[in-house]
Motif scaffolding. Structure first.
Motif, PDB file in Angstrom:
ATOM      1  N   LEU A  92       0.826  -1.204   0.000  1.00  0.00           N
ATOM      2  CA  LEU A  92       0.000   0.000   0.000  1.00  0.00           C
ATOM      3  C   LEU A  92       0.859   1.253   0.000  1.00  0.00           C
ATOM      4  N   SER A  93       1.910   1.266   0.805  1.00  0.00           N
ATOM      5  CA  SER A  93       2.770   2.448   0.879  1.00  0.00           C
ATOM      6  C   SER A  93       4.087   2.085   1.560  1.00  0.00           C
ATOM      7  N   THR A  94       5.071   2.927   1.331  1.00  0.00           N
ATOM      8  CA  THR A  94       6.343   2.860   2.051  1.00  0.00           C
ATOM      9  C   THR A  94       6.601   4.254   2.603  1.00  0.00           C
ATOM     10  N   SER A  95       6.497   4.395   3.911  1.00  0.00           N
ATOM     11  CA  SER A  95       6.584   5.720   4.529  1.00  0.00           C
ATOM     12  C   SER A  95       7.691   5.752   5.576  1.00  0.00           C
ATOM     13  N   ALA A  96       8.196   6.955   5.831  1.00  0.00           N
ATOM     14  CA  ALA A  96       9.263   7.143   6.813  1.00  0.00           C
ATOM     15  C   ALA A  96       8.693   7.246   8.219  1.00  0.00           C
ATOM     16  N   VAL A  97       9.472   6.800   9.197  1.00  0.00           N
ATOM     17  CA  VAL A  97       9.115   6.895  10.612  1.00  0.00           C
ATOM     18  C   VAL A  97       9.933   8.037  11.207  1.00  0.00           C
ATOM     19  N   PHE A  98       9.276   9.141  11.555  1.00  0.00           N
ATOM     20  CA  PHE A  98      10.003  10.336  11.989  1.00  0.00           C
ATOM     21  C   PHE A  98      10.156  10.416  13.504  1.00  0.00           C
ATOM     22  N   SER A  99      10.588   9.315  14.100  1.00  0.00           N
ATOM     23  CA  SER A  99      10.918   9.358  15.519  1.00  0.00           C
ATOM     24  C   SER A  99      12.298   9.998  15.686  1.00  0.00           C
ATOM     25  N   SER A 150       1.260  16.143   8.665  1.00  0.00           N
ATOM     26  CA  SER A 150       1.473  14.694   8.673  1.00  0.00           C
ATOM     27  C   SER A 150       2.799  14.381   7.979  1.00  0.00           C
ATOM     28  N   PRO A 151       3.916  14.462   8.714  1.00  0.00           N
ATOM     29  CA  PRO A 151       5.229  14.237   8.080  1.00  0.00           C
ATOM     30  C   PRO A 151       5.385  12.849   7.481  1.00  0.00           C
ATOM     31  N   GLU A 152       4.595  11.871   7.951  1.00  0.00           N
ATOM     32  CA  GLU A 152       4.677  10.518   7.386  1.00  0.00           C
ATOM     33  C   GLU A 152       4.303  10.506   5.911  1.00  0.00           C
ATOM     34  N   GLY A 153       3.597  11.540   5.470  1.00  0.00           N
ATOM     35  CA  GLY A 153       3.188  11.620   4.068  1.00  0.00           C
ATOM     36  C   GLY A 153       4.232  12.224   3.163  1.00  0.00           C
ATOM     37  N   LEU A 154       5.373  12.670   3.714  1.00  0.00           N
ATOM     38  CA  LEU A 154       6.442  13.231   2.890  1.00  0.00           C
ATOM     39  C   LEU A 154       7.042  12.162   1.986  1.00  0.00           C
ATOM     40  N   GLN A 155       7.460  12.569   0.800  1.00  0.00           N
ATOM     41  CA  GLN A 155       8.064  11.639  -0.147  1.00  0.00           C
ATOM     42  C   GLN A 155       9.576  11.838  -0.186  1.00  0.00           C
ATOM     43  N   SER A 156      10.313  10.748  -0.009  1.00  0.00           N
ATOM     44  CA  SER A 156      11.765  10.807  -0.053  1.00  0.00           C
ATOM     45  C   SER A 156      12.249  10.961  -1.488  1.00  0.00           C
ATOM     46  N   VAL A 157      13.219  11.874  -1.695  1.00  0.00           N
ATOM     47  CA  VAL A 157      13.785  12.087  -3.029  1.00  0.00           C
ATOM     48  C   VAL A 157      15.300  11.861  -3.019  1.00  0.00           C
ATOM     49  N   GLY A 158      15.804  11.173  -1.994  1.00  0.00           N
ATOM     50  CA  GLY A 158      17.215  10.876  -1.907  1.00  0.00           C
ATOM     51  C   GLY A 158      18.011  11.982  -1.253  1.00  0.00           C
ATOM     52  N   SER A 159      19.247  11.673  -0.878  1.00  0.00           N
ATOM     53  CA  SER A 159      20.157  12.609  -0.209  1.00  0.00           C
ATOM     54  C   SER A 159      19.565  13.157   1.086  1.00  0.00           C
ATOM     55  N   ASN A 160      18.763  12.342   1.761  1.00  0.00           N
ATOM     56  CA  ASN A 160      18.128  12.748   3.024  1.00  0.00           C
ATOM     57  C   ASN A 160      17.119  13.875   2.850  1.00  0.00           C
TER      58      ASN A 160
END
Length: 255
Positions: free
Chosen positions: A68-75, A173-183
């Motif tokens: 369904l999704s791959t999301s980051a965990v912002f702990s 909702s930071p979990e909805g951010l999309q990673s584009v590489g280089s952190n």
């Protein structure tokens, strides 16, 4: 048997995606500001919602699984002291807004800053802070407080001069951010629009000079999940093999 082949294939594809995500997490354990990612699964619908409302029932129990999704965990990651003047860590909520080489505005938690050849503050990959903070070449005794204010002695003066103030951006909702590489991350409809504010104010995180936020990857947890994922992959592979053997037996039946 054809359904079993399709279900097992969907399982192999989904688990492979999870293994790739876990492997990427482990490979970035030493990357400052890196956030671990999690893969979410869901079962593939056998019938549509309109068919359910019409009172129809599915002819089979399931059709497999999908990612369904791959999301980051912002702990929060642990703080690691470096003693470097331009290393900063964000303790709490917030991202630094930077402009990449293409002029796109992206967001990062990686506080490995430096002064580029033109005197502007930039991240490790060379992207300048969106605020365009410029540091004089003769600036000495540089201090950054928890509110993001940058002070230095300029031109041989013994008094401190304010060179600029760092800003942070937060998302509903930071979990909805999309990673584009280089952190770096970019906002999406799921994350919402950024809110800009001063560090250590109105729910924003504080700035810690001379420190970096470590990756929040937990090696023990990642390894345990990886073992489970590998076993799930093996089981799906066995289902695929068993289905193939049954089909082979059926094909070889003689009347």
């Amino acid at each position: 048997m054809i359904d079993a082949l399709n279900i097992a294939t969907s399982g192999l594809q989904a688990v492979q995606s999870q293994i790739d995500t876990l492997s990427n997490n482990l490979s970035n354990m030493q990357t400052p500001g890196f956030k671990a990612k999690r893969t979410s699964f869901g079962d593939i619908a056998v019938i549509t919602p309109s068919q359910v409302q019409a009172g129809l029932t599915p002819s089979q129990s399931g059709a497999g699984t999908e990612v369904l999704s791959t999301s980051a965990v912002f702990s929060q990651g642990q703080m690691q002291q470096t003693g470097n003047t331009w290393d900063i860590a964000i303790q709490g909520e917030g991202f630094l807004e930077v402009a990449d080489a293409n002029g796109n505005h992206v967001y990062t938690r990686d506080g490995q800053l430096h002064v580029d050849t033109d005197g502007y503050l930039a991240t490790a990959d060379g992207s300048r802070l969106a605020q365009q903070i410029q540091i004089p070449p003769d600036a000495t005794n540089i201090q950054i407080n928890q509110n993001g204010q940058i002070y230095a002695q300029v031109g041989g003066s013994s008094s401190q001069t304010l060179l600029g103030t760092l800003e942070l951006s937060t998302f509903p909702s930071p979990e909805g951010l999309q990673s584009v590489g280089s952190n770096n991350y970019v906002p999406t409809q799921a994350s919402g629009d950024p809110s800009v504010g001063k560090p250590n104010d109105s729910g924003m995180g504080a700035i810690l000079q001379g420190s970096l936020e470590s990756s929040n990857v937990d090696m023990v947890s990642e390894m345990a999940t990886l073992v489970i994922a590998q076993r799930a992959y093996q089981l799906n592979a066995r289902v695929l093999q068993a289905s193939d053997q049954i089909l082979d037996t059926i094909n070889n039946l003689r009347q």
